[in-house]
Design an enzyme around this catalytic site. Sequence first.
Site, PDB file in Angstrom:
ATOM      1  N   ASP A 349       0.617  -1.466  -0.039  1.00  0.00           N
ATOM      2  CA  ASP A 349      -0.507  -0.180   0.072  1.00  0.00           C
ATOM      3  C   ASP A 349       0.852   1.644  -0.050  1.00  0.00           C
ATOM      4  OD1 ASP A 349       0.629  -0.860   2.689  1.00  0.00           O
ATOM      5  OD2 ASP A 349      -0.626   0.310   3.404  1.00  0.00           O
ATOM      6  N   GLU A 350       0.315   2.316  -0.544  1.00  0.00           N
ATOM      7  CA  GLU A 350       0.874   3.297  -0.552  1.00  0.00           C
ATOM      8  C   GLU A 350       2.488   3.902  -1.327  1.00  0.00           C
ATOM      9  OE1 GLU A 350      -1.884   5.082   4.055  1.00  0.00           O
ATOM     10  OE2 GLU A 350      -0.291   4.568   3.909  1.00  0.00           O
ATOM     11  N   ILE A 351       2.298   3.483  -1.851  1.00  0.00           N
ATOM     12  CA  ILE A 351       3.540   3.893  -2.523  1.00  0.00           C
ATOM     13  C   ILE A 351       3.026   5.615  -2.890  1.00  0.00           C
ATOM     14  CG2 ILE A 351       4.913   3.145  -5.213  1.00  0.00           C
ATOM     15  CD1 ILE A 351       5.299   1.260  -2.523  1.00  0.00           C
TER      16      ILE A 351
END
Length: 603
Positions: A349-351
């Site tokens: 998640d959340e690159i």
Amino acid sequence: MEKKATWLVIHPSALLIAFILKQFLINSTNADVFLWPIPQSISWGIGPPIIISSNLNISSPRQMDLNRAVVYYRELILSEKWLPVQASANPTSLPSTEAATNYSLNLIQIKVEDISADLQYGVNESYSLIVPDQGGTATLETVTIWGAIRGLETFSQLIRVPSGKSEGESIIEHGVAIHDEPKFAHRGLLLDTSRNFYPVKDILRTIRALGHNKMNVFHWHITDSQSFPLSLASEPLLAAKGSYGERYIYSQKDVAKIVRYGRSFGVRIVPEIDTPGHTASWGVAYPEIVVCNNQFWVPPGVAWVDRFANEPGPGQLNPLNPKTYEVYKNVVDDLANMFPDTFFHAGGDEIKAGCWKNSTDIQKFLQENHTLDEALTRFINTTRSFLTSHNKTTVYWADVITSTVAKVDPSLLPPSSTILQNWDAGSEGTKSLVQKGYPVIASDVDWFYLDCGFGNWMTNNTNLDQDFNDDPGNTFNWAPQGRGAGTGGSWCAPYKSWSRIYDHDITANMTSEEAKLVIGAEVSLWGEQADGAVVDSRLWPRTAALGESMWSGNRDAEGRKRSGEANDRMNDWRFRLLGRGIAAEPLQPLWCLKNPHQCDFVQ
């Protein structure tokens, strides 16, 4: 309370065909026991109370996990001495010592078809429990030992002391027949132990509480950017340098103890090592494999959209450095030996583009007409092979295929060996994932995040330095472009009440075929403002709401929402959790329980 005199022993092999006993729900205002989660089917006898013998024996097959559970539940049954806190609206129905006969229960006989079935996703947890009107021997029939553990939990909740007593002999009010099985196979809690550390004793207590609520997954979010608190044989530097210190590390013995304890309560331990984002803690030991490490999360002059992370501190694994994969493989190999569950949560998640673009390696990569999608694809393809070599089913946050920053082609993640966990797009997001053929775990932030509503935790947040009159909507956000309605700086406000969790339908607006791919749900407690000192009150009894909605559903036999009916049972369950050593938060003034219906919203 409705009492039914019909008796029928239900063999576990027939459990999936149909409910032979007509399903009904206990009217909690007339109930003498308050079961949580409520069984799928319960039928009461009409005889007098049955005394629980002080020499009660539990006969069961020889199996280590079941034997531990039997020892625990026998002691609980004989020692709990529970008197419901909720006053009965029909006190004449409550048994008294004088009403008791010489009927007693001396034995619980557990019969298991398959004692070898392992604690893995989809294992059969159904059970049939028969307590005859005349006492004697209760029969608990199950397909697996995990169903037996669920049945023992239900039996323990049937036991109480007579009205007006707080000691002496415990009773079951009448004989009873129960058939039960879960609605969803995956019923879990995510606990983040990276941002703040939890002592092992607090984790064990949390696992025990999950078992009491018939929840079967402890999703252990072990590492994140803030710390790497897990000691690994192949990569000792990760914890030695990436943890908060030697007092804040889980040893391999700790992990073995947690896994073993979980099995005693039918709770699977699913580890999460979040990558390639959320990995600043890796960079303390191996700075060469982490980009934008030791940077401020929103450097001066950098636009919010180009921030290095969603919160301090930033750091993402470098997908172009071969050393990254050497370290990652060692981590996976060690964890595969430490955690027997077939699920492995690999994050995803959340690159943040700003972080990766801070690397000269990735800058060059992009200048050669490559994309961030390709960078992530390289990482996922390589690391996934390490997991499949251990026969692991990989769980990813849905970001891996939905992110607008970097995503992989869904064709590279076969649904046969991939599960997606949805946190950010609500039920519609879950629907879009199952339409692609993926099994999905629902963890919607707007319904299931237990850390929401506790205010700002950032220092020097000038967004909060204003009068409420300047913001009539009271929409202060923790960041310049927050989610909205972040009262007091809580990015995902409001606080998620137990009824909000209970009422959410994770398969809303889906066809029956789509709904089959939603394997269950998890509530999540992220650790920015939580640790062992507050964990009980943050989790309980709100997590119990998910326990029942995932076990027997949130609707009655006519399809109506039943949170109103569940309120009385939940209140009593909260006090029972207190008695079992779980410091669950209160839901109402005690006066409401002592004065039935006086706290009703309408008369």
